[in-house]
Design a protein around this motif. Structure first.
Motif, short mmCIF file in Angstrom:
data_model
loop_
_atom_site.label_atom_id
_atom_site.label_comp_id
_atom_site.label_asym_id
_atom_site.label_seq_id
_atom_site.Cartn_x
_atom_site.Cartn_y
_atom_site.Cartn_z
N VAL A 8 0.94 -1.28 0.11
CA VAL A 8 0.12 -0.03 -0.12
C VAL A 8 1.01 1.36 -0.13
N ALA A 13 9.22 4.14 -1.14
CA ALA A 13 9.21 2.67 -0.34
C ALA A 13 8.63 1.69 -0.87
N PHE A 31 -1.11 -0.79 -4.32
CA PHE A 31 -2.21 0.14 -4.46
C PHE A 31 -1.74 1.69 -4.19
N GLN A 34 -3.24 8.04 -5.47
CA GLN A 34 -3.05 8.89 -6.44
C GLN A 34 -3.00 8.49 -7.66
N MET A 53 8.55 18.80 -7.67
CA MET A 53 7.38 19.03 -6.58
C MET A 53 7.72 18.76 -5.43
N PRO A 247 -7.50 4.29 -3.02
CA PRO A 247 -7.05 4.06 -1.64
C PRO A 247 -7.49 2.86 -0.89
N ALA A 275 2.80 3.73 3.57
CA ALA A 275 2.00 5.11 3.48
C ALA A 275 1.83 5.67 4.82
N VAL A 314 7.10 21.81 4.26
CA VAL A 314 7.70 22.65 3.54
C VAL A 314 6.73 23.51 2.80
N TYR A 464 -2.20 15.87 -0.73
CA TYR A 464 -1.76 14.84 -2.01
C TYR A 464 -1.33 13.27 -1.55
N GLN A 507 9.17 6.45 5.18
CA GLN A 507 9.46 7.71 6.00
C GLN A 507 8.95 7.49 7.43
N VAL A 515 14.78 9.56 0.95
CA VAL A 515 14.78 8.42 -0.08
C VAL A 515 15.47 7.43 0.17
N PRO A 516 16.74 7.78 0.31
CA PRO A 516 17.44 6.49 0.60
C PRO A 516 17.14 5.64 1.74
N ALA A 518 13.87 5.27 2.51
CA ALA A 518 12.74 4.79 1.97
C ALA A 518 13.03 3.44 1.10
C1 LIG Z 1 10.15 19.37 -1.00
C2 LIG Z 1 10.95 18.22 -0.48
C3 LIG Z 1 12.16 18.10 -0.41
C4 LIG Z 1 12.79 16.86 0.36
N1 LIG Z 1 13.99 16.87 0.03
C5 LIG Z 1 14.92 15.66 0.12
C6 LIG Z 1 16.13 15.39 0.28
O1 LIG Z 1 16.76 16.50 -0.04
N2 LIG Z 1 16.55 14.22 0.59
C7 LIG Z 1 15.86 13.19 0.80
O2 LIG Z 1 16.17 12.05 1.07
N3 LIG Z 1 14.45 13.32 0.93
C8 LIG Z 1 14.05 14.48 0.62
N4 LIG Z 1 12.68 14.74 0.73
C9 LIG Z 1 11.76 13.49 1.28
C10 LIG Z 1 11.50 12.30 0.79
O3 LIG Z 1 10.81 13.09 -0.80
C11 LIG Z 1 10.58 11.41 1.16
O4 LIG Z 1 10.99 11.04 2.49
C12 LIG Z 1 10.26 10.17 0.58
O5 LIG Z 1 9.95 10.35 -0.75
C13 LIG Z 1 9.11 9.32 0.96
O6 LIG Z 1 9.01 8.11 0.51
P1 LIG Z 1 7.55 7.30 1.22
O7 LIG Z 1 7.43 6.14 0.04
O8 LIG Z 1 8.09 6.80 2.37
O9 LIG Z 1 6.54 8.13 1.24
P2 LIG Z 1 5.49 9.02 0.26
O10 LIG Z 1 6.36 9.45 -0.58
O11 LIG Z 1 4.80 10.03 1.05
O12 LIG Z 1 4.87 7.75 -0.55
C14 LIG Z 1 3.52 7.24 0.25
C15 LIG Z 1 2.55 7.07 -1.04
O13 LIG Z 1 1.28 6.44 -0.28
C16 LIG Z 1 0.06 7.06 -0.98
N5 LIG Z 1 -0.89 6.62 0.02
C17 LIG Z 1 -1.24 7.14 1.27
N6 LIG Z 1 -2.31 6.72 1.82
C18 LIG Z 1 -2.78 5.61 0.93
C19 LIG Z 1 -3.81 4.73 1.07
N7 LIG Z 1 -4.75 4.73 2.10
N8 LIG Z 1 -3.89 3.91 0.19
C20 LIG Z 1 -3.09 3.76 -1.21
N9 LIG Z 1 -2.05 4.64 -1.06
C21 LIG Z 1 -1.85 5.51 -0.14
C22 LIG Z 1 0.49 8.27 -1.25
O14 LIG Z 1 -0.24 9.00 -1.94
C23 LIG Z 1 2.15 8.32 -1.50
O15 LIG Z 1 1.79 8.04 -2.98
C24 LIG Z 1 11.80 15.81 0.48
C25 LIG Z 1 10.68 15.79 0.38
C26 LIG Z 1 9.92 17.02 -0.03
C27 LIG Z 1 8.54 17.36 -0.26
#
Ligand SMILES: Cc1cc2nc3c(=O)[nH]c(=O)nc-3n(C[C@H](O)[C@H](O)[C@H](O)COP(=O)(O)OP(=O)(O)OC[C@H]3O[C@@H](n4cnc5c(N)ncnc54)[C@H](O)[C@@H]3O)c2cc1C
Length: 534
Positions: A8, A13, A31, A34, A53, A247, A275, A314, A464, A507, A515-516, A518
């Motif tokens: 999910v 990640a 799943f 978005q 973005m 979702p 998520a 941010v 989002y 995260q 990202v690393p 994740a």
């Molecule tokens: C402006 C900005 C600058 C950044 N700079 C850095 C940087 O310099 N270095 C770095 O390492 N990181 C940086 N980050 C952080 C990094 O982008 C995130 O920590 C990372 O992308 C998180 O990944 P994730 O998969 O854990 O979570 P997310 O990217 O939040 O992904 C979660 C996903 O789950 C989906 N979701 C949520 N609920 C549900 C549900 N109920 N059912 C199905 N889907 C669902 C969401 O839509 C989303 O697509 C930055 C982020 C931003 C916004």
């Protein structure tokens, strides 16, 4: 249908977890709420300008490149060099030797505190050595140790001894960066300028290691989302059943099913939740769980998470500018950390903000006092400016430049403004104020050359991704207790939940996120999902 692995969340990640589970031959479904995958890593095109973005550039951290290699994926990266500026004084950071330029910049800005600057630099230098140990080799979790004996004996084993010593030192520096700076200097401006680059309460080691991170930034040609596009191609090619705009709203950990918003029910052998974590526990009906021990553990975890907050978020301003990239290249690199005012924020964003919110706690937040706060904040905060066209010339129309300007911003303030009914006026005000500061201090004439602009706020990010408090790297550091694993030697445990067949990644699973981490937790969760029941 029952999937071996159901993921999910289609961010960094989730895509990683799906990729590794599919690579191991499992049947996998992913799943995503978005229409697009990538989560916080998105690049959009508007009138020929490409804007990132979320993530502006990615640190390798010994993880990103080894992971792509392990998956057999190739991406065209360019280096993403950084500049640092205070007022009219800017330096370019292109090697470890640039630390001396950073020292000189700080001494020029705070001449009365030269000895304190040197003390801080000595600490940063020591921490950079520790970072070389921590991230200096390809992460062993992305290596086939049986096949790569040279890496195992020549690199990994000698490294292990240094790692054990270093990790002890790192753990001793896990207190907040603000407290460390208080010990190192009495100069409020110096403290602010260094501290305000980071989220409140950021662990001191992480903050003081950031100079190493500046040297580690890579930029995927085409925009940061190209990295996510590559992983998406991989999972689709391997037959992962990708469902977007769907979702997950319910989870039954005993029946091992999830339900989607449209009423569909899907079975899993292992669920990997990538998520927002509050969403996971809200999606479980703990009262319906038959096993009392499991019900108690789930209820306790939910209660722990409900009182925790997401990290600072941010506010970003995206500008299309009728000015050639060369003009901006003459001022800085394409990735700039810029503080317009040497006084820094001081306690404006801590005590000042709390006072503002408390004074108007029982009424809608009025515009005038809040705008005075905002104007002071935008004049004194630190900005991260990313200029995609300086990294990849294809990312703006010829002779024009797109700027992405962001600053850390408080979610509660944004929410209070929205509730008070002047959110659109706030966005306009923020865009005007940020443009005016940059025009006056960094890019003379900028305001008159803006072709178009838009903003995103913590509320936009929350809407989002569903991430609590619009958080961009998981949990706040300044809460009473960090509800996630935050020590590298315990990272394997970060993917576990109280539910035997439910794993977590991303995260919210490990702090500090990004990202690393994740990628790393996504891979760990997929591997764990392939093992027997816990
Ligand atoms: C402006 C900005 C600058 C950044 N700079 C850095 C940087 O310099 N270095 C770095 O390492 N990181 C940086 N980050 C952080 C990094 O982008 C995130 O920590 C990372 O992308 C998180 O990944 P994730 O998969 O854990 O979570 P997310 O990217 O939040 O992904 C979660 C996903 O789950 C989906 N979701 C949520 N609920 C549900 C549900 N109920 N059912 C199905 N889907 C669902 C969401 O839509 C989303 O697509 C930055 C982020 C931003 C916004």
């Amino acid at each position: 249908m029952t999937f071996d692995v159901l993921v999910v969340g289609g961010g960094a990640a989730g895509l990683t977890a799906a990729a590794y589970a599919a690579r191991a031959g499992r049947t996998v479904a992913l799943f995503e709420r978005q229409a697009r995958l990538g989560g916080l890593v998105q690049s959009v095109e508007r009138d020929g300008f490409v804007f990132d973005m979320g993530l502006r550039a990615v640190e390798n951290a010994g993880i990103v490149l080894p992971m792509l290699e392990e998956l057999g994926l190739r991406l065209d990266f360019v280096r993403s060099p950084v500049s640092i500026g205070i007022g009219n004084d800017l330096i370019r950071v292109d090697s470890e030797a640039s630390l001396a330029d950073y020292r000189d910049l700080l001494v020029r800005t705070y001449p009365d505190s030269a000895a304190d600057v040197d003390r801080i630099m000595a600490l940063i230098t020591r921490i950079m050595r520790d970072m070389d140990v921590l991230y200096g080799i390809d992460n062993p979790l992305f290596k086939d140790l049986m096949a790569d004996r040279r890496y195992l004996f020549g690199t990994l084993l000698p490294w292990m001894f240094r790692f054990v010593v270093t990790i002890g030192r790192i753990n001793r520096m896990s207190g907040p960066v603000e407290a460390l700076l208080d010990e190192l200097t009495d100069d409020d401006g110096l403290k602010s300028i260094i501290g305000q680059h980071f989220f409140k309460g950021t662990p001191a080691f992480f903050a003081m290691s950031y100079f190493s991170v500046y040297l580690d930034y890579l930029y995927p040609r085409g925009g940061t989302a190209a990295l996510m596009g590559l992983l998406e191609g991989y999972v689709r090619e391997r037959g992962v059943d990708v469902r977007t705009e769907l979702p997950i709203v319910g989870v039954d950990p005993e029946a091992r099913t999830v339900s989607d918003r449209d009423g569909g029910v899907h079975g899993y052998r292992r669920l990997i939740w990538c998520a927002d974590l509050k969403t996971l526990y809200r999606a479980i009906d703990a009262a319906a769980i038959a096993d009392p021990r499991l019900a108690g553990a789930v209820a306790a975890r939910r209660a722990e998470l409900e009182v925790s907050s997401g990290s600072d978020s941010v506010l970003s301003l995206f500008l299309s500018v009728d000015e050639a990239p060369e003009t901006f290249a003459a001022i800085s690199e394409g990735h700039l950390f810029y503080s317009p005012d040497a006084r820094g924020l001081g306690d404006l964003h801590t005590r000042g903000l709390e006072e503002l919110l408390a004074r108007h706690a029982d009424e809608p937040l009025p515009e005038e006092p809040a705008k005075a706060y905002l104007d002071a904040y935008f004049a004194r905060t630190t900005y991260e400016v990313s200029i995609p066209v300086l990294k990849d010339p294809a990312l703006a129309p010829p002779g024009k430049t797109g700027l992405v300007v962001s600053t850390l911003f408080d979610y509660r303030l944004t929410r209070r403004i929205q509730e008070a009914g002047w959110y659109d006026a706030f966005r306009e005000h923020a865009a005007d104020a940020m443009t005016a500061v940059l025009d006056a201090r960094l890019y003379p004439g900028l305001g008159a050359k803006v072709l178009s602009r838009f903003t995103t706020t913590p509320v936009t990010l929350e809407a989002y991704t569903g991430n609590a408090d619009g958080a961009i790297v998981g949990w706040a550091f300044d809460g009473a207790r960090m509800p996630a694993v935050h020590q590298m030697q315990r990272v394997a445990r970060s993917v576990l939940t109280p539910m035997p067949d439910v794993l977590q990644a991303g995260q919210w699973a490990y702090s500090p996120g990004g990202v690393p981490m994740a990628f790393l937790t996504g891979k760990l969760a997929a591997e764990r999902a392939g093992k027997g029941r816990r």
